[in-house]
Design an enzyme around this catalytic site. Sequence first.
Site, short mmCIF file in Angstrom:
data_model
loop_
_atom_site.label_atom_id
_atom_site.label_comp_id
_atom_site.label_asym_id
_atom_site.label_seq_id
_atom_site.Cartn_x
_atom_site.Cartn_y
_atom_site.Cartn_z
CG ASP A 95 0.01 -3.96 2.82
OD1 ASP A 95 0.17 -3.43 1.70
OD2 ASP A 95 -0.12 -3.28 3.86
CG HIS A 115 -0.42 0.33 2.52
ND1 HIS A 115 -0.11 -0.63 3.46
CD2 HIS A 115 -0.13 1.52 3.09
CE1 HIS A 115 0.35 -0.04 4.55
NE2 HIS A 115 0.35 1.26 4.35
CB SER A 163 3.05 1.76 6.11
OG SER A 163 1.86 1.97 6.83
#
Length: 290
Positions: free
Chosen positions: A80, A48, A156
């Site tokens: 992911d 992402h 992230s």
Amino acid sequence: MDLAALSHGIADLVERLRADVVAVSAGTPATGSGFVIDQHGHVVTNHHVTDEMDLDRLRVRIGDEHELAATFIGSDPRTDLAVLQIDDPIEGHLHLRERPARLGELCLALGSPFGIFRDTVSLGVVSGLGRTLPQQGRRPIENVLQTDCAINPGNSGGPLVDATGEVLGVNTAVWRSGQGMAFAVPSETVAWVVPELVEHGRVARASLGVSIRQTDDDADALLEVTRVARPTPDGLAVGDVLRAIDGQPVRRRADLYRHLRRDAIGSTLAIEVEREDARLTVAVTTTAAT
């Protein structure tokens, strides 16, 4: 416990690790983090993070001054995870831990929250194991780690490491309606997904041609067949409860997915099921998942 020694030990550890932790950008302020995983300059981050970036303009920044061009190698939306490669590899890299994380052990999250606060580290514990992390429009990520380390947008893709500096997982998400609940894709998943991305640019998986429902998340979890795409007289049937594959017990989706990797495509699996209070074994030949 010598708190001063503990404090110095953590600071020394972070100083050693920070050279292999990067901020990821694409012509705009950094929107994610990552870390170097091998001597070839491959960088692990989240799918992402890269999904909406201009992949022709990828850059990674180490510290405040060292910025390098990077090439997009591949990504896997289902876990992911994504892999980049630094065009001019640096020395050193982080190492994945082979041992499973332990509930309650200390951990550190490193990254660049909000793309502004580079070289940020937060301390916490592994606060949960074997969690299921929902993904919008995709099947959930199984077997993720839960931590109470402070994680914010921009973290992230950064590493979650143990007290020795080995990578426990890749920081991925927070539970937005809670506090102190963050999640990381475990090193066990990273260890098989990253080589797939490096070699093939994508992750191929085998399919049984059925839909599976996991009944719950506790010790009595069961996998039940809810739909059969290609029914056969001697194959799986709606209502079957999966008990084992090739003699290995399965209870959770993560157990099932371990049997459905690239090398299982086209193979025939012996699946033990419970059907109407009877145990039987059916042979299912897999196909490539779409």
